[in-house]
Motif scaffolding. Structure first.
Motif, PDB file in Angstrom:
ATOM      1  N   GLN A   1       0.839  -1.208   0.000  1.00 53.10           N
ATOM      2  CA  GLN A   1       0.000   0.000   0.000  1.00 53.10           C
ATOM      3  C   GLN A   1       0.869   1.251   0.000  1.00 53.10           C
ATOM      4  N   TRP A   2       1.900   1.249   0.822  1.00 54.12           N
ATOM      5  CA  TRP A   2       2.800   2.408   0.870  1.00 54.12           C
ATOM      6  C   TRP A   2       3.454   2.621  -0.496  1.00 54.12           C
ATOM      7  N   GLN A   3       3.892   1.532  -1.127  1.00 59.18           N
ATOM      8  CA  GLN A   3       4.509   1.646  -2.449  1.00 59.18           C
ATOM      9  C   GLN A   3       3.522   2.222  -3.469  1.00 59.18           C
ATOM     10  N   GLU A   4       2.264   1.811  -3.370  1.00 58.53           N
ATOM     11  CA  GLU A   4       1.264   2.251  -4.337  1.00 58.53           C
ATOM     12  C   GLU A   4       0.784   3.679  -4.084  1.00 58.53           C
ATOM     13  N   TYR A   5       0.509   4.005  -2.810  1.00 62.86           N
ATOM     14  CA  TYR A   5      -0.112   5.289  -2.493  1.00 62.86           C
ATOM     15  C   TYR A   5       0.860   6.325  -1.934  1.00 62.86           C
ATOM     16  N   GLY A   6       1.998   5.886  -1.429  1.00 64.75           N
ATOM     17  CA  GLY A   6       2.994   6.812  -0.903  1.00 64.75           C
ATOM     18  C   GLY A   6       2.590   7.442   0.413  1.00 64.75           C
ATOM     19  N   GLY A   7       3.162   8.598   0.667  1.00 60.26           N
ATOM     20  CA  GLY A   7       2.937   9.294   1.930  1.00 60.26           C
ATOM     21  C   GLY A   7       3.954   8.847   2.961  1.00 60.26           C
ATOM     22  N   PRO A   8       3.888   9.422   4.137  1.00 60.81           N
ATOM     23  CA  PRO A   8       4.826   9.014   5.189  1.00 60.81           C
ATOM     24  C   PRO A   8       4.604   7.552   5.558  1.00 60.81           C
ATOM     25  N   PRO A   9       5.650   6.745   5.596  1.00 59.51           N
ATOM     26  CA  PRO A   9       5.460   5.331   5.931  1.00 59.51           C
ATOM     27  C   PRO A   9       4.924   5.139   7.350  1.00 59.51           C
ATOM     28  N   GLN A  10       5.136   6.116   8.217  1.00 60.67           N
ATOM     29  CA  GLN A  10       4.639   6.024   9.597  1.00 60.67           C
ATOM     30  C   GLN A  10       3.117   5.872   9.641  1.00 60.67           C
ATOM     31  N   GLN A  11       2.429   6.400   8.637  1.00 58.35           N
ATOM     32  CA  GLN A  11       0.966   6.327   8.656  1.00 58.35           C
ATOM     33  C   GLN A  11       0.451   4.907   8.459  1.00 58.35           C
ATOM     34  N   TYR A  12       1.322   4.000   8.062  1.00 56.38           N
ATOM     35  CA  TYR A  12       0.935   2.601   7.873  1.00 56.38           C
ATOM     36  C   TYR A  12       1.271   1.746   9.101  1.00 56.38           C
ATOM     37  N   LEU A  13       1.853   2.360  10.122  1.00 54.43           N
ATOM     38  CA  LEU A  13       2.197   1.672  11.372  1.00 54.43           C
ATOM     39  C   LEU A  13       1.425   2.296  12.520  1.00 54.43           C
ATOM     40  N   GLU A  14       1.301   1.557  13.608  1.00 47.71           N
ATOM     41  CA  GLU A  14       0.711   2.139  14.813  1.00 47.71           C
ATOM     42  C   GLU A  14       1.785   2.941  15.536  1.00 47.71           C
ATOM     43  N   GLU A  15       1.489   4.210  15.798  1.00 48.73           N
ATOM     44  CA  GLU A  15       2.397   5.040  16.586  1.00 48.73           C
ATOM     45  C   GLU A  15       1.967   4.933  18.044  1.00 48.73           C
ATOM     46  N   HIS A  16       2.885   4.502  18.881  1.00 50.79           N
ATOM     47  CA  HIS A  16       2.608   4.378  20.309  1.00 50.79           C
ATOM     48  C   HIS A  16       3.118   5.624  21.019  1.00 50.79           C
ATOM     49  N   TYR A  17       2.318   6.132  21.934  1.00 43.95           N
ATOM     50  CA  TYR A  17       2.682   7.307  22.732  1.00 43.95           C
ATOM     51  C   TYR A  17       2.730   6.878  24.191  1.00 43.95           C
TER      52      TYR A  17
END
Length: 185
Positions: A40-56
């Motif tokens: 999906q990242w390869q196809e649509y691009g954008g920051p790769p972080q948006q495809y992972l869960e960011e933990h706070y």
């Protein structure tokens, strides 16, 4: 202080340290553990972080990997890539180190993530952090259990990227980071 990090299925984790290979590590994480999201990242691009869960959290997991870059070059890279002015950066770094006043317009212009992007490494790291010097992506892959691909360089600026000098008063605010960097060289 809230910290951002990424957990991997193998139990490893790495911190979000802006302008220090985080995007590259995110892509390699997607390729290694989440091939569907990688495609999906390869196809649509954008920051790769948006495809992972960011933990706070207020503390990084034990043994979390932190890529560490020369703090002055990291700051200049950030300012050059985002177009912020030094006065905004000065207000935020001062408040992070000593508390203080941030003008309303600067406070409204910076999201939590943008604020985190300026966070000094000494405020991100923990006593049990695993430091890996920028741009040691191959070493980070070994520690994190990622498949290394030397062709992956996301948002790369290079270690020598420096479009301007860091103002002297900001160097003082980064003294602890500079000392940590030097201790690892």
């Amino acid at each position: 202080m809230l910290k951002i990090f990424y957990k991997l299925p193998n139990g490893e984790s790495f911190a979000h340290v802006s302008r220090s290979c985080t995007s590259t590590l995110c892509v390699l994480s997607l390729a290694t553990f989440w091939p569907d999201q990688y495609r999906q990242w390869q196809e649509y691009g954008g920051p790769p972080q948006q495809y992972l869960e960011e933990h706070y959290a207020d503390r990084l997991p034990s043994g979390c990997v932190c890529m560490i870059r020369n703090p002055l070059k990291r700051l200049v890279s950030y300012v050059n890539s985002r177009g912020h002015d030094w006065d905004e950066v000065r207000q935020i770094l001062n408040a992070m180190r000593f508390g203080g006043v941030i003008s309303r317009n600067v406070g409204e212009a910076y999201s939590l993530r943008r604020f985190h992007h300026l966070l000094p490494i000494t405020l991100i790291a923990e006593p049990d952090t695993q430091f890996i010097k920028f741009a040691g992506v191959e070493k980070a892959c070994e520690v994190l259990g990622l498949t290394y691909d030397p062709t992956v360089h996301v948002a790369a600026s290079g270690e020598d990227y420096c479009g301007c000098d860091t103002p002297d008063d900001l160097k003082v605010l980064l003294t602890d980071d500079i000392q940590l960097w030097r201790s690892l060289t």
